[in-house]
Design a protein around this motif. Structure first.
Motif, mmCIF file in Angstrom:
data_model
loop_
_atom_site.group_PDB
_atom_site.id
_atom_site.type_symbol
_atom_site.label_atom_id
_atom_site.label_comp_id
_atom_site.label_asym_id
_atom_site.label_seq_id
_atom_site.Cartn_x
_atom_site.Cartn_y
_atom_site.Cartn_z
ATOM 1 N N ARG A 297 0.816 -1.219 0.000
ATOM 2 C CA ARG A 297 0.000 0.000 0.000
ATOM 3 C C ARG A 297 0.850 1.270 0.000
ATOM 4 N N ARG A 298 2.171 1.087 -0.135
ATOM 5 C CA ARG A 298 3.119 2.210 -0.231
ATOM 6 C C ARG A 298 3.131 3.052 1.037
ATOM 7 N N HIS A 299 2.975 2.392 2.175
ATOM 8 C CA HIS A 299 3.135 3.044 3.466
ATOM 9 C C HIS A 299 4.587 2.795 3.911
ATOM 10 N N TRP A 300 5.474 3.603 3.396
ATOM 11 C CA TRP A 300 6.909 3.337 3.484
ATOM 12 C C TRP A 300 7.440 3.318 4.912
ATOM 13 N N LEU A 301 7.046 4.276 5.723
ATOM 14 C CA LEU A 301 7.589 4.348 7.081
ATOM 15 C C LEU A 301 7.148 3.148 7.910
ATOM 16 N N THR A 302 5.876 2.758 7.756
ATOM 17 C CA THR A 302 5.389 1.585 8.477
ATOM 18 C C THR A 302 6.121 0.329 8.028
ATOM 19 N N ALA A 303 6.271 0.170 6.712
ATOM 20 C CA ALA A 303 6.973 -1.009 6.187
ATOM 21 C C ALA A 303 8.407 -1.064 6.687
ATOM 22 N N GLY A 304 9.103 0.073 6.664
ATOM 23 C CA GLY A 304 10.486 0.104 7.115
ATOM 24 C C GLY A 304 10.626 -0.166 8.598
ATOM 25 N N ALA A 305 9.732 0.421 9.417
ATOM 26 C CA ALA A 305 9.813 0.234 10.867
ATOM 27 C C ALA A 305 9.524 -1.218 11.252
#
Length: 391
Positions: free
Chosen positions: A186-194
Protein backbone atom coordinates in the motif's frame (compact mmCIF):
# COMPACT_ATOMS: atom_id res chain seq x y z
CA UNK A 1 5.58 3.22 -7.53
CA UNK A 2 2.39 1.19 -8.06
CA UNK A 3 3.13 -1.71 -5.74
CA UNK A 4 0.19 -3.84 -6.88
CA UNK A 5 -1.11 -3.36 -10.38
CA UNK A 6 -3.73 -5.13 -12.42
CA UNK A 7 -1.00 -6.70 -14.54
CA UNK A 8 0.55 -8.26 -11.46
CA UNK A 9 -2.72 -9.85 -10.32
CA UNK A 10 -3.94 -13.18 -11.69
CA UNK A 11 -6.47 -12.53 -14.45
CA UNK A 12 -9.17 -14.51 -12.66
CA UNK A 13 -8.85 -12.65 -9.37
CA UNK A 14 -11.25 -9.82 -8.54
CA UNK A 15 -10.12 -6.42 -7.47
CA UNK A 16 -8.66 -6.39 -3.95
CA UNK A 17 -11.05 -5.47 -1.19
CA UNK A 18 -9.60 -3.51 1.71
CA UNK A 19 -11.74 -2.66 4.75
CA UNK A 20 -13.86 0.47 4.62
CA UNK A 21 -12.61 3.45 6.59
CA UNK A 22 -15.64 5.40 7.87
CA UNK A 23 -15.59 8.03 10.58
CA UNK A 24 -12.85 8.54 13.17
CA UNK A 25 -10.15 6.17 14.49
CA UNK A 26 -12.51 4.22 16.78
CA UNK A 27 -14.97 3.63 13.95
CA UNK A 28 -12.17 2.56 11.61
CA UNK A 29 -10.86 0.09 14.18
CA UNK A 30 -14.33 -1.40 14.68
CA UNK A 31 -14.79 -1.69 10.92
CA UNK A 32 -11.37 -3.35 10.53
CA UNK A 33 -12.14 -5.84 13.31
CA UNK A 34 -15.51 -6.74 11.77
CA UNK A 35 -13.89 -7.11 8.37
CA UNK A 36 -11.19 -9.49 9.66
CA UNK A 37 -13.37 -11.26 12.24
CA UNK A 38 -14.01 -14.50 10.26
CA UNK A 39 -10.27 -14.97 9.75
CA UNK A 40 -9.45 -14.24 13.40
CA UNK A 41 -12.17 -16.55 14.68
CA UNK A 42 -11.13 -19.28 12.24
CA UNK A 43 -7.48 -19.12 13.23
CA UNK A 44 -8.36 -19.05 16.93
CA UNK A 45 -10.64 -22.08 16.66
CA UNK A 46 -8.10 -24.27 14.85
CA UNK A 47 -5.35 -23.27 17.26
CA UNK A 48 -7.56 -23.98 20.27
CA UNK A 49 -8.14 -27.41 18.76
CA UNK A 50 -4.39 -27.83 18.53
CA UNK A 51 -3.97 -26.70 22.13
CA UNK A 52 -6.63 -29.17 23.26
CA UNK A 53 -4.77 -31.98 21.51
CA UNK A 54 -1.50 -31.05 23.22
CA UNK A 55 -3.25 -30.82 26.60
CA UNK A 56 -4.82 -34.27 26.16
CA UNK A 57 -1.49 -35.81 25.08
CA UNK A 58 0.31 -34.20 28.01
CA UNK A 59 -2.36 -35.25 30.49
CA UNK A 60 -2.27 -38.85 29.30
CA UNK A 61 1.50 -39.01 29.87
CA UNK A 62 1.58 -37.09 33.16
CA UNK A 63 3.46 -34.13 31.71
CA UNK A 64 2.67 -30.43 31.99
CA UNK A 65 1.25 -28.56 29.02
CA UNK A 66 3.06 -25.32 29.84
CA UNK A 67 6.35 -27.17 30.21
CA UNK A 68 5.94 -28.77 26.78
CA UNK A 69 5.00 -25.45 25.16
CA UNK A 70 8.15 -23.80 26.52
CA UNK A 71 10.72 -26.52 25.85
CA UNK A 72 13.62 -26.80 23.36
CA UNK A 73 14.38 -23.38 21.84
CA UNK A 74 11.87 -21.92 24.27
CA UNK A 75 14.27 -22.70 27.10
CA UNK A 76 16.92 -20.56 25.43
CA UNK A 77 14.52 -17.67 24.92
CA UNK A 78 13.40 -17.87 28.54
CA UNK A 79 17.01 -17.89 29.68
CA UNK A 80 17.72 -14.70 27.69
CA UNK A 81 14.57 -13.05 29.06
CA UNK A 82 15.57 -13.93 32.61
CA UNK A 83 19.37 -13.57 32.61
CA UNK A 84 20.33 -11.78 29.40
CA UNK A 85 22.95 -12.92 26.92
CA UNK A 86 25.89 -15.07 28.02
CA UNK A 87 29.61 -14.47 27.70
CA UNK A 88 31.30 -13.89 24.38
CA UNK A 89 33.76 -16.75 24.96
CA UNK A 90 31.13 -19.45 24.45
CA UNK A 91 30.71 -20.83 20.96
CA UNK A 92 27.40 -22.54 21.82
CA UNK A 93 26.16 -19.12 22.84
CA UNK A 94 22.61 -17.89 23.27
CA UNK A 95 23.62 -14.91 21.13
CA UNK A 96 22.54 -17.11 18.20
CA UNK A 97 18.98 -16.09 19.16
CA UNK A 98 17.78 -12.64 18.13
CA UNK A 99 16.60 -10.30 20.89
CA UNK A 100 13.10 -8.97 20.19
CA UNK A 101 11.04 -11.95 21.37
CA UNK A 102 12.91 -12.47 24.67
CA UNK A 103 13.07 -8.70 25.11
CA UNK A 104 9.29 -8.38 24.81
CA UNK A 105 8.87 -11.29 27.20
CA UNK A 106 11.18 -9.72 29.77
CA UNK A 107 9.51 -6.32 29.44
CA UNK A 108 5.98 -7.69 29.74
CA UNK A 109 7.00 -9.90 32.65
CA UNK A 110 7.54 -6.78 34.78
CA UNK A 111 3.92 -5.64 34.38
CA UNK A 112 1.91 -8.89 34.30
CA UNK A 113 0.89 -11.14 37.20
CA UNK A 114 2.13 -14.23 35.32
CA UNK A 115 5.41 -16.07 35.69
CA UNK A 116 7.99 -15.87 32.93
CA UNK A 117 6.80 -19.00 31.11
CA UNK A 118 3.19 -17.87 30.94
CA UNK A 119 4.30 -14.39 29.87
CA UNK A 120 6.37 -15.87 27.02
CA UNK A 121 3.34 -17.86 25.87
CA UNK A 122 1.16 -14.76 26.07
CA UNK A 123 3.57 -12.92 23.76
CA UNK A 124 3.52 -15.85 21.31
CA UNK A 125 -0.27 -16.16 21.30
CA UNK A 126 -0.84 -12.45 20.79
CA UNK A 127 1.79 -12.47 18.03
CA UNK A 128 0.09 -15.44 16.37
CA UNK A 129 -3.25 -13.60 16.47
CA UNK A 130 -1.59 -10.52 14.93
CA UNK A 131 0.03 -12.71 12.29
CA UNK A 132 -3.32 -14.26 11.33
CA UNK A 133 -4.74 -10.75 10.98
CA UNK A 134 -1.79 -9.70 8.83
CA UNK A 135 -2.18 -12.73 6.58
CA UNK A 136 -5.85 -11.93 6.17
CA UNK A 137 -4.98 -8.33 5.29
CA UNK A 138 -2.51 -9.40 2.61
CA UNK A 139 -4.83 -12.02 1.13
CA UNK A 140 -7.80 -9.65 1.07
CA UNK A 141 -5.73 -6.86 -0.47
CA UNK A 142 -4.23 -8.96 -3.26
CA UNK A 143 -7.34 -11.05 -3.95
CA UNK A 144 -10.50 -10.69 -1.83
CA UNK A 145 -11.89 -11.15 1.66
CA UNK A 146 -12.63 -14.86 1.29
CA UNK A 147 -9.07 -15.61 0.18
CA UNK A 148 -7.80 -13.65 3.18
CA UNK A 149 -9.93 -15.73 5.54
CA UNK A 150 -8.80 -19.03 4.03
CA UNK A 151 -5.15 -17.91 4.05
CA UNK A 152 -5.24 -17.14 7.79
CA UNK A 153 -6.91 -20.47 8.60
CA UNK A 154 -4.54 -22.42 6.34
CA UNK A 155 -1.59 -20.95 8.22
CA UNK A 156 -3.21 -22.20 11.44
CA UNK A 157 -3.55 -25.80 10.19
CA UNK A 158 -0.03 -26.33 8.86
CA UNK A 159 1.69 -29.47 10.19
CA UNK A 160 3.97 -27.41 12.45
CA UNK A 161 1.33 -24.88 13.48
CA UNK A 162 1.82 -26.04 17.10
CA UNK A 163 4.88 -23.77 17.08
CA UNK A 164 2.47 -20.82 16.92
CA UNK A 165 1.46 -21.75 20.48
CA UNK A 166 5.00 -22.23 21.81
CA UNK A 167 7.52 -19.81 23.28
CA UNK A 168 9.17 -19.49 19.86
CA UNK A 169 9.73 -16.45 17.65
CA UNK A 170 8.16 -17.66 14.39
CA UNK A 171 4.75 -16.21 15.20
CA UNK A 172 6.15 -12.80 16.05
CA UNK A 173 8.31 -12.75 12.94
CA UNK A 174 5.37 -13.78 10.73
CA UNK A 175 3.23 -10.98 12.19
CA UNK A 176 5.90 -8.35 11.55
CA UNK A 177 6.64 -9.67 8.05
CA UNK A 178 2.97 -9.86 7.05
CA UNK A 179 2.15 -6.35 8.21
CA UNK A 180 5.36 -4.97 6.73
CA UNK A 181 4.51 -6.51 3.34
CA UNK A 182 0.94 -5.24 3.59
CA UNK A 183 2.25 -1.73 4.28
CA UNK A 184 4.67 -2.09 1.38
CA UNK A 185 1.91 -3.14 -1.01
CA UNK A 186 0.00 0.00 0.00
CA UNK A 187 3.12 2.21 -0.23
CA UNK A 188 3.14 3.04 3.47
CA UNK A 189 6.91 3.34 3.48
CA UNK A 190 7.59 4.35 7.08
CA UNK A 191 5.39 1.58 8.48
CA UNK A 192 6.97 -1.01 6.19
CA UNK A 193 10.49 0.10 7.12
CA UNK A 194 9.81 0.23 10.87
CA UNK A 195 8.19 -3.21 10.93
CA UNK A 196 11.05 -4.60 8.84
CA UNK A 197 13.49 -3.17 11.39
CA UNK A 198 11.65 -5.07 14.15
CA UNK A 199 11.52 -8.25 12.06
CA UNK A 200 15.30 -7.99 11.66
CA UNK A 201 15.57 -8.04 15.45
CA UNK A 202 13.42 -11.17 15.65
CA UNK A 203 14.96 -13.84 13.42
CA UNK A 204 18.01 -14.15 11.14
CA UNK A 205 15.65 -14.70 8.19
CA UNK A 206 14.73 -11.05 8.57
CA UNK A 207 17.28 -10.63 5.80
CA UNK A 208 14.65 -11.96 3.38
CA UNK A 209 12.25 -9.15 4.25
CA UNK A 210 15.01 -6.54 4.18
CA UNK A 211 15.77 -7.41 0.57
CA UNK A 212 12.15 -6.87 -0.44
CA UNK A 213 11.60 -3.57 1.39
CA UNK A 214 14.99 -2.27 0.28
CA UNK A 215 14.44 -3.10 -3.39
CA UNK A 216 10.91 -1.66 -3.43
CA UNK A 217 12.17 1.54 -1.82
CA UNK A 218 15.09 1.77 -4.26
CA UNK A 219 12.71 1.46 -7.23
CA UNK A 220 10.55 4.24 -5.78
CA UNK A 221 13.61 6.45 -5.31
CA UNK A 222 14.80 5.85 -8.87
CA UNK A 223 11.33 6.70 -10.18
CA UNK A 224 11.22 9.78 -7.91
CA UNK A 225 8.01 8.76 -6.20
CA UNK A 226 6.68 9.36 -2.68
CA UNK A 227 9.34 11.90 -1.75
CA UNK A 228 11.61 11.18 1.20
CA UNK A 229 9.67 8.24 2.60
CA UNK A 230 11.28 5.50 0.47
CA UNK A 231 14.67 6.86 1.54
CA UNK A 232 13.61 6.49 5.18
CA UNK A 233 12.35 2.94 4.54
CA UNK A 234 15.70 2.00 2.98
CA UNK A 235 17.50 3.20 6.10
CA UNK A 236 15.07 1.67 8.59
CA UNK A 237 14.66 -1.77 7.00
CA UNK A 238 18.15 -3.22 7.65
CA UNK A 239 18.85 -1.33 10.89
CA UNK A 240 17.61 -4.01 13.30
CA UNK A 241 19.27 -6.98 11.61
CA UNK A 242 22.59 -5.22 11.00
CA UNK A 243 22.49 -3.61 14.42
CA UNK A 244 22.21 -6.94 16.21
CA UNK A 245 24.94 -8.57 14.12
CA UNK A 246 27.16 -5.56 14.83
CA UNK A 247 26.47 -5.87 18.57
CA UNK A 248 27.36 -9.58 18.55
CA UNK A 249 30.48 -8.73 16.57
CA UNK A 250 31.43 -6.17 19.23
CA UNK A 251 30.75 -8.65 22.06
CA UNK A 252 32.79 -11.39 20.41
CA UNK A 253 35.57 -9.12 19.15
CA UNK A 254 35.19 -10.15 15.52
CA UNK A 255 32.91 -8.84 12.74
CA UNK A 256 31.64 -12.32 11.84
CA UNK A 257 30.91 -13.19 15.46
CA UNK A 258 27.28 -14.20 14.95
CA UNK A 259 28.09 -16.34 11.89
CA UNK A 260 30.91 -18.04 13.79
CA UNK A 261 28.54 -18.86 16.65
CA UNK A 262 26.01 -20.25 14.18
CA UNK A 263 28.56 -22.31 12.28
CA UNK A 264 31.02 -23.55 14.88
CA UNK A 265 28.72 -23.41 17.91
CA UNK A 266 25.39 -24.53 16.49
CA UNK A 267 26.46 -26.41 13.37
CA UNK A 268 24.47 -24.27 10.94
CA UNK A 269 26.02 -22.89 7.76
CA UNK A 270 25.00 -22.05 4.19
CA UNK A 271 25.80 -24.52 1.40
CA UNK A 272 23.13 -23.66 -1.21
CA UNK A 273 21.04 -26.68 -0.23
CA UNK A 274 23.57 -29.48 -0.63
CA UNK A 275 22.99 -30.79 2.89
CA UNK A 276 19.21 -30.45 2.55
CA UNK A 277 19.17 -32.55 -0.62
CA UNK A 278 21.44 -35.17 0.98
CA UNK A 279 19.24 -35.42 4.06
CA UNK A 280 16.08 -35.67 1.93
CA UNK A 281 17.62 -38.51 -0.07
CA UNK A 282 18.48 -40.33 3.16
CA UNK A 283 14.94 -39.91 4.46
CA UNK A 284 13.41 -41.26 1.26
CA UNK A 285 15.84 -44.16 0.84
CA UNK A 286 15.43 -45.86 4.23
CA UNK A 287 12.93 -46.05 7.11
CA UNK A 288 12.78 -42.75 9.01
CA UNK A 289 10.75 -41.14 11.76
CA UNK A 290 7.48 -39.36 10.98
CA UNK A 291 8.93 -35.88 11.54
CA UNK A 292 11.56 -36.38 8.82
CA UNK A 293 8.94 -37.52 6.31
CA UNK A 294 6.73 -34.52 7.09
CA UNK A 295 9.65 -32.07 6.79
CA UNK A 296 10.62 -33.58 3.43
CA UNK A 297 7.03 -33.36 2.19
CA UNK A 298 6.73 -29.74 3.35
CA UNK A 299 9.98 -28.81 1.57
CA UNK A 300 8.81 -30.37 -1.70
CA UNK A 301 5.37 -28.76 -1.45
CA UNK A 302 6.95 -25.39 -0.66
CA UNK A 303 8.95 -25.51 -3.88
CA UNK A 304 5.86 -26.56 -5.83
CA UNK A 305 3.79 -23.75 -4.30
CA UNK A 306 6.47 -21.24 -5.17
CA UNK A 307 6.27 -22.31 -8.81
CA UNK A 308 2.48 -21.99 -8.68
CA UNK A 309 2.86 -18.55 -7.15
CA UNK A 310 5.03 -17.55 -10.09
CA UNK A 311 2.45 -18.89 -12.53
CA UNK A 312 -0.29 -17.01 -10.66
CA UNK A 313 1.72 -13.81 -11.05
CA UNK A 314 1.63 -12.82 -7.42
CA UNK A 315 2.91 -9.31 -6.66
CA UNK A 316 6.67 -9.39 -7.02
CA UNK A 317 7.14 -8.28 -3.42
CA UNK A 318 5.49 -11.47 -2.14
CA UNK A 319 7.33 -13.64 -4.65
CA UNK A 320 10.71 -12.20 -3.72
CA UNK A 321 10.03 -12.60 0.01
CA UNK A 322 8.97 -16.24 -0.43
CA UNK A 323 11.90 -16.98 -2.72
CA UNK A 324 14.47 -15.48 -0.38
CA UNK A 325 12.98 -17.27 2.60
CA UNK A 326 13.03 -20.56 0.71
CA UNK A 327 16.65 -19.96 -0.28
CA UNK A 328 17.83 -19.09 3.23
CA UNK A 329 15.92 -22.00 4.79
CA UNK A 330 16.53 -24.83 2.35
CA UNK A 331 19.97 -23.52 1.41
CA UNK A 332 21.22 -23.79 5.00
CA UNK A 333 22.98 -26.89 6.28
CA UNK A 334 21.95 -28.40 9.60
CA UNK A 335 18.70 -28.64 11.58
CA UNK A 336 16.91 -30.57 8.84
CA UNK A 337 14.19 -31.59 11.30
CA UNK A 338 13.30 -27.92 11.88
CA UNK A 339 13.08 -26.70 8.29
CA UNK A 340 9.30 -27.01 8.10
CA UNK A 341 9.07 -24.82 11.19
CA UNK A 342 11.50 -22.31 9.69
CA UNK A 343 9.18 -22.05 6.67
CA UNK A 344 6.14 -21.05 8.74
CA UNK A 345 6.72 -17.33 7.98
CA UNK A 346 6.69 -18.03 4.21
CA UNK A 347 2.93 -17.48 4.17
CA UNK A 348 2.63 -16.18 0.54
CA UNK A 349 3.37 -19.75 -0.56
CA UNK A 350 -0.09 -20.66 0.74
CA UNK A 351 -1.88 -18.19 -1.53
CA UNK A 352 -2.37 -20.61 -4.49
CA UNK A 353 -4.05 -23.10 -2.13
CA UNK A 354 -6.05 -20.34 -0.44
CA UNK A 355 -7.33 -19.06 -3.80
CA UNK A 356 -8.29 -22.58 -4.92
CA UNK A 357 -10.18 -23.30 -1.69
CA UNK A 358 -11.89 -19.91 -1.71
CA UNK A 359 -13.13 -20.56 -5.27
CA UNK A 360 -14.18 -24.15 -4.48
CA UNK A 361 -17.20 -23.20 -2.38
CA UNK A 362 -17.81 -23.10 1.34
CA UNK A 363 -18.70 -26.75 1.83
CA UNK A 364 -15.58 -28.01 0.04
CA UNK A 365 -13.34 -25.47 1.75
CA UNK A 366 -14.78 -26.34 5.17
CA UNK A 367 -14.26 -30.05 4.52
CA UNK A 368 -10.60 -29.59 3.54
CA UNK A 369 -9.81 -27.14 6.34
CA UNK A 370 -11.51 -29.29 8.99
CA UNK A 371 -9.54 -32.33 7.88
CA UNK A 372 -6.28 -30.37 7.91
CA UNK A 373 -7.13 -28.96 11.35
CA UNK A 374 -7.57 -32.46 12.78
CA UNK A 375 -4.33 -33.69 11.19
CA UNK A 376 -2.48 -30.59 12.44
CA UNK A 377 -3.88 -31.09 15.95
CA UNK A 378 -2.67 -34.69 16.01
CA UNK A 379 0.73 -33.81 14.62
CA UNK A 380 1.14 -30.99 17.15
CA UNK A 381 0.69 -33.50 19.95
CA UNK A 382 3.19 -35.80 18.27
CA UNK A 383 5.77 -33.01 17.92
CA UNK A 384 5.65 -32.05 21.58
CA UNK A 385 4.97 -35.36 23.31
CA UNK A 386 6.61 -37.99 21.07
CA UNK A 387 9.28 -36.29 18.95
CA UNK A 388 12.45 -36.00 21.04
CA UNK A 389 14.01 -32.93 19.40
CA UNK A 390 12.84 -29.38 18.81
CA UNK A 391 9.94 -29.05 16.33
Amino acid sequence: MDMVTTSERPPSAPEPADPPAPGGPAARIRAAVRYALPALVGWTVVRLLGLLSIWLWARSTGRGTVGELTRSDGVWYLGIARDGYDGAAQLHSNMAFFPLYPGLTAGLDTVTPFDLRHTALLVSWVAGFAAAWGLFAVGAHVYDRRVGVVLAVLWGVLPHAAVQLMSYSEGLFTALAAWSLYALLRRHWLTAGALCLLAGLTRPTGSSLIGVVGLAALIAVIRRRDGWRPWAAMLLAPAGWLGYLAWVGWRTGRPDGWFRIQGEGWGSSFDLGVNTVQRAREVLSKPSELEFYVVTLVAVLAIMLFVLSLLDRQPWQLLLYSGLLLLTTLGAAGFYHSKARFLLPAFPLLLPAAVALARAGRARAATVLTTLALVSAYFGGYLLLVWRFSP
